[in-house]
Write a protein that holds these residues in place. Structure first.
Motif, PDB file in Angstrom:
ATOM      1  N   ILE A 110     -10.217  -2.212  12.076  1.00 23.43           N
ATOM      2  CA  ILE A 110      -8.974  -2.556  12.754  1.00 23.43           C
ATOM      3  C   ILE A 110      -8.829  -1.585  13.924  1.00 23.43           C
ATOM      4  O   ILE A 110      -8.754  -0.367  13.721  1.00 23.43           O
TER       5      ILE A 110
ATOM      6  N   TRP B 179      -3.490   0.282  15.195  1.00 23.61           N
ATOM      7  CA  TRP B 179      -2.666   0.372  13.983  1.00 23.61           C
ATOM      8  C   TRP B 179      -1.457   1.253  14.259  1.00 23.61           C
ATOM      9  O   TRP B 179      -1.594   2.437  14.563  1.00 23.61           O
TER      10      TRP B 179
ATOM     11  N   GLN C 216       2.269  -8.113  10.487  1.00 24.56           N
ATOM     12  CA  GLN C 216       0.940  -8.056   9.878  1.00 24.56           C
ATOM     13  C   GLN C 216       0.614  -6.754   9.178  1.00 24.56           C
ATOM     14  O   GLN C 216      -0.213  -6.720   8.274  1.00 24.56           O
TER      15      GLN C 216
ATOM     16  N   THR D  46      -1.491  -6.160   5.359  1.00 26.80           N
ATOM     17  CA  THR D  46      -2.800  -5.494   5.372  1.00 26.80           C
ATOM     18  C   THR D  46      -2.766  -4.198   4.578  1.00 26.80           C
ATOM     19  O   THR D  46      -3.690  -3.888   3.816  1.00 26.80           O
TER      20      THR D  46
ATOM     21  N   ARG E 160      -2.774  -4.855   0.804  1.00 25.36           N
ATOM     22  CA  ARG E 160      -4.092  -5.282   0.298  1.00 25.36           C
ATOM     23  C   ARG E 160      -5.024  -4.087   0.147  1.00 25.36           C
ATOM     24  O   ARG E 160      -5.710  -3.946  -0.870  1.00 25.36           O
ATOM     25  N   ASN E 161      -5.037  -3.210   1.131  1.00 24.77           N
ATOM     26  CA  ASN E 161      -5.878  -2.019   1.030  1.00 24.77           C
ATOM     27  C   ASN E 161      -5.400  -1.096  -0.086  1.00 24.77           C
ATOM     28  O   ASN E 161      -6.219  -0.468  -0.768  1.00 24.77           O
TER      29      ASN E 161
ATOM     30  N   ASP F 159     -10.321  -2.425   4.602  1.00 24.70           N
ATOM     31  CA  ASP F 159     -10.528  -2.308   6.048  1.00 24.70           C
ATOM     32  C   ASP F 159     -10.721  -0.852   6.445  1.00 24.70           C
ATOM     33  O   ASP F 159     -10.287   0.079   5.739  1.00 24.70           O
TER      34      ASP F 159
END
Length: 446
Positions: free
Chosen positions: A6, A9, A20, A24, A27-28, A207
């Motif tokens: 990515i 950020w 978003q 994200t 999830r990480n 990510d």
């Protein structure tokens, strides 16, 4: 190393976060927890394996305490390079490597766990499990970069708590294996496929953050900052206690109270489980009321619980000892969450004192807190080494753990005093130990 990156950020930007960033980051966080969870289980394998080591192994209680102390030692020191590995290789990429490395100590233990193996071999294999302790540092550094300051207490508490649960889980699995009359290789065989699963999940779902870079200047600044060492000292009291007691609890029950391996294993997991589950609450309470305030009162509670443990040890009351020890475990979990919340808050408060505002202050806080977390985590984990060596000496000289608990009580009193003097003492001169801080600055809200 190829992988998903990515490029931009900015979690402090609420529009970006809602559109978003949060999805994200969550999830990480989920798969970071999975990897760290397995890492903690492997790191603390020997808290269970020593319960399998009966008289036929020829190792006395002092020797067993030394084995688990060596695992703690390596797990503490390896946290420093693991912290820098996240920025060097990427959070996703390093999680894949760190998870895969857990196959080495698990496979080695599988090969050597039998009577007749030399004590030196057992010690070397126990030291290998220290790589599991390193997973905590890289995981926390990585997740710290994903979340905004207002969410860090919750996110870091959840990440660490989910990882910490690896301790009671491996102890519960060990209890099941002992109860089924299985051997240590059964326990180790159970974990090998789960290690592979955690590595694959990291590859598929995590990510790398390109903006996260190793900052040599930040590392040097963090090392020179008094708060890095003050927080390291406090983290010895919270996390050092958690991991040290997690390794030692079963051995203490066996050695001081004559519990069988099954009896010890049936109790050992309760404290680490509750301490792990409560850690996110400690972070949440710190978000709401201030990490320093929660940490202060938590150390008072830890001191009180330790006093009851000392009384129970002297009176040889197993029920009182077990109950007080479990309360102590719960409080270590609360303190783990509140102390880690303090770290980014302290450095952002320093940024404000320097005249920074908005994103500049947030960036400074992320920069310094990220640089300091690995060192603080490493020093804190050394508390686990100290606890196991203190138990070893106490049992060698007196046959009980009472003197060790008295020493721990004194240490918690010192932690209470330091927390009050540096972060909560009125007036706001609490900030005076920091040369750069302005006189009006207070850290009471961190």
């Amino acid at each position: 190393m190829a992988g998903r990156w990515i490029e931009q950020w900015d979690p402090e930007d609420e529009t970006f976060w809602e559109a978003q960033g949060e999805r994200t980051a969550r999830r990480n966080l989920i798969f970071s927890i999975l990897s760290e969870h397995i890492g903690f289980s492997i790191w603390t394998l020997w808290s269970v394996l020593v319960l399998f080591m009966g008289p036929e192994y020829g190792i006395d209680p002092a020797g067993k305490f030394f084995l688990v102390a060596m695992a703690t030692l390596v797990g503490a020191f390896i946290r420093v390079p693991y912290t820098f590995a996240v920025a060097r290789f990427g959070g996703r990429n390093w999680t894949i490597v760190a998870a895969s490395m857990l196959l080495l100590p698990t496979g080695a233990a599988f090969l050597v766990m039998e009577p007749g193996t030399s004590y030196t071999t057992f010690m070397l294999v126990a030291m290998l499990t220290g790589v599991g302790g390193g997973n905590f540092a890289s995981s926390m550094t990585n997740i710290n970069s994903f979340f905004p300051l207002r969410k860090k207490g919750w996110a870091l508490g959840l990440n660490a708590g989910g990882g910490n649960i690896g301790v009671p889980v491996v102890q519960l699995v060990g209890l099941a294996v002992i109860g089924a009359a299985g051997g240590p290789r059964v326990l180790l065989g159970i974990y090998l496929p789960f290690i592979a699963v955690s590595a694959v999940c990291a590859a598929l779902f995590m990510d790398n953050l390109a903006p996260v870079k190793n900052d040599t200047g930040a590392s040097k600044e963090a090392v020179k900052d008094p708060h890095t060492w003050i927080m390291s000292f406090l983290y010895i009291g919270t996390f050092g206690s958690f991991i040290g007691y997690s390794f030692a609890f079963g051995l203490v029950l066996q050695t001081q109270f004559g519990r069988t391996p099954l009896q010890a294993a049936s109790i050992t997991f309760i404290g680490p489980l509750l301490g792990s589950l409560i850690r996110p609450l400690g972070g949440w309470l710190a978000d709401r009321y201030g990490g320093a305030r929660i940490t202060l009162w938590n150390f008072l509670g830890m001191g009180a619980a330790t006093g009851v443990v000392v009384l129970a040890s002297v009176e040889k009351s197993l029920s009182l000892f077990t109950g007080a020890f479990i309360v102590l475990f719960v409080l270590t979990g609360v303190g783990n969450g509140s102390t880690y919340k303090m770290i980014p808050g302290i450095f952002q408060a320093k940024a404000v004192a320097k005249g920074m505002t908005g994103e500049a202050a947030a960036a400074y806080g992320r920069r310094l807190s990220g640089a300091s977390m690995g060192l603080i985590g490493a020093v804190g984990a050394l508390g686990g080494l100290g606890i196991n060596l203190a138990f070893r000496q106490s049992f060698l000289t007196a046959g009980t753990g009472t003197s060790a608990f008295v020493a721990f009580l004194a240490f918690y009193a010192a932690c209470f005093a330091v927390t009050w003097a540096v972060y909560l003492r009125r007036p706001a001169a609490a900030a005076q130990p920091v040369a750069e801080a302005k006189p009006q600055l207070s850290y009471a809200e961190v």
